[in-house]
Enzyme design. Structure first.
Site, PDB file in Angstrom:
ATOM      1  N   PRO A   2       0.822  -1.221   0.000  1.00  0.00           N
ATOM      2  CA  PRO A   2       0.000   0.000   0.000  1.00  0.00           C
ATOM      3  C   PRO A   2       0.852   1.266   0.000  1.00  0.00           C
ATOM      4  O   PRO A   2       1.953   1.292   0.539  1.00  0.00           O
ATOM      5  CB  PRO A   2      -0.804  -0.140   1.305  1.00  0.00           C
ATOM      6  CG  PRO A   2      -0.814  -1.595   1.598  1.00  0.00           C
ATOM      7  CD  PRO A   2       0.499  -2.111   1.115  1.00  0.00           C
ATOM      8  N   GLU A   3       0.318   2.307  -0.610  1.00  0.00           N
ATOM      9  CA  GLU A   3       1.043   3.569  -0.715  1.00  0.00           C
ATOM     10  C   GLU A   3       0.541   4.569   0.317  1.00  0.00           C
ATOM     11  O   GLU A   3      -0.382   4.300   1.088  1.00  0.00           O
ATOM     12  CB  GLU A   3       0.918   4.103  -2.137  1.00  0.00           C
ATOM     13  CG  GLU A   3       1.263   3.020  -3.160  1.00  0.00           C
ATOM     14  CD  GLU A   3       1.756   3.541  -4.483  1.00  0.00           C
ATOM     15  OE1 GLU A   3       2.188   4.706  -4.564  1.00  0.00           O
ATOM     16  OE2 GLU A   3       1.730   2.761  -5.448  1.00  0.00           O
ATOM     17  N   LYS A  51       4.558   4.735   4.885  1.00  0.00           N
ATOM     18  CA  LYS A  51       3.807   3.482   4.874  1.00  0.00           C
ATOM     19  C   LYS A  51       3.740   2.842   6.253  1.00  0.00           C
ATOM     20  O   LYS A  51       3.406   1.663   6.375  1.00  0.00           O
ATOM     21  CB  LYS A  51       4.439   2.528   3.864  1.00  0.00           C
ATOM     22  CG  LYS A  51       4.471   3.096   2.450  1.00  0.00           C
ATOM     23  CD  LYS A  51       5.055   2.123   1.455  1.00  0.00           C
ATOM     24  CE  LYS A  51       5.097   2.745   0.065  1.00  0.00           C
ATOM     25  NZ  LYS A  51       5.573   1.781  -0.953  1.00  0.00           N
ATOM     26  N   ARG A 250      10.635  -3.624  -9.000  1.00  0.00           N
ATOM     27  CA  ARG A 250       9.219  -3.315  -8.971  1.00  0.00           C
ATOM     28  C   ARG A 250       8.796  -2.923 -10.392  1.00  0.00           C
ATOM     29  O   ARG A 250       9.617  -2.453 -11.173  1.00  0.00           O
ATOM     30  CB  ARG A 250       8.929  -2.145  -8.019  1.00  0.00           C
ATOM     31  CG  ARG A 250       9.448  -2.335  -6.597  1.00  0.00           C
ATOM     32  CD  ARG A 250       8.662  -3.363  -5.815  1.00  0.00           C
ATOM     33  NE  ARG A 250       7.296  -2.951  -5.633  1.00  0.00           N
ATOM     34  CZ  ARG A 250       6.884  -2.065  -4.714  1.00  0.00           C
ATOM     35  NH1 ARG A 250       7.761  -1.483  -3.923  1.00  0.00           N
ATOM     36  NH2 ARG A 250       5.603  -1.768  -4.600  1.00  0.00           N
TER      37      ARG A 250
END
Length: 261
Positions: A2-3, A51, A250
């Site tokens: 999650p960002e 985060k 990523r």
């Protein structure tokens, strides 16, 4: 993972759910914290830093959690009798007489004195979800490795905290910057952080998550997750390629025309 926009929304939801009411359940199912029972304490609010989540308690301690790739906090009405919640993926249970917050698959958990929170965050860059981020510090951190690809650098939480693959893609697309351009070749890098902050805060503050401001299905990003579909600006097909160093690569989505090498 999650960002920053997601984590800020989670922090706000935990703050509302726990609402300074005494905990009737305060279970930490984490090996190093198994002997701690938070029952009877009150939450005085949860904040996010990049985060990371910091749930502050009225005894002067803070519960620090991180979702990693698969974690989540679920909020549900407190059941009577209480739910056993015996599943092995349940890592924390914080409940009042009204709401119960269940931490599932949490990837990190610490219990520290609130005044020592900084010890958990010292390796992180400035929080881009803050009301007024320290953009100058982020730029200084960024320029410490001038030959590094800008996309890889933006994902590095020690440069600035909060950006993940979505806002890497959306920010660089907005500025027409190729993810593999060297940091030294990026003009006005502060503007990248300012854009990432603006996009993430808009998403966190809106009715639902969106990097574009448009909440319609299929319209919440310009490039991220849109491989093989037309760029919303020039109609060139969006491509994706791994960025970073193994095993930490990523996916980076970009438009070859709008963001040339």
């Amino acid at each position: 993972m999650p960002e920053g926009d997601v984590l800020l929304r989670v922090a706000r939801r935990l703050s509302l759910a726990l609402g300074e009411r005494p905990l009737v359940r305060g279970e930490l199912r984490w090996p190093s914290l198994a002997g701690h029972d938070l029952t009877g304490l009150r939450s005085v609010g949860t904040v996010s830093y990049g985060k990371h989540l910091l749930t502050r308690l009225d005894d002067g301690r803070t519960l620090h959690t991180h979702l990693r790739m698969d974690g989540s906090w679920q909020v549900r009405h407190t059941a009577d009798p209480p739910e056993p919640l015996r599943r092995p993926n349940v890592r924390a249970v914080l409940g009042t007489d009204q709401w119960t917050c269940v931490g599932l698959q949490l990837g990190m958990m610490d219990l520290v004195r609130t005044r020592d929170e900084s010890s958990l965050l010292r390796q992180l860059g400035p929080d881009l979800m803050a009301d007024e981020p320290d953009f100058e510090r982020a730029v200084i951190n960024l320029r410490a490795a001038p030959e590094r690809p800008i996309g890889e650098a933006l994902l590095d939480q020690s440069v600035a905290a909060g950006i993940g693959t979505i806002y890497l893609a959306e920010t660089l697309w907005a500025h027409r910057v190729n993810p593999w351009r060297a940091v030294s070749g990026v003009n006005r890098p502060r503007e990248l952080f300012e854009t990432a902050h603006r996009l993430m805060r808009r998403s966190a503050d809106g009715p639902s998550l969106t990097a574009t401001g448009d909440t319609r299905a299929g319209h919440t990003t310009h490039v991220h997750g849109r491989e093989g579909r037309g760029c919303r600006r020039c109609r060139t097909l969006i491509v994706v390629a791994p960025i970073g160093v193994e095993p930490m690569t990523r996916p980076a989505y970009y438009c070859p025309t709008c963001q040339p090498d």
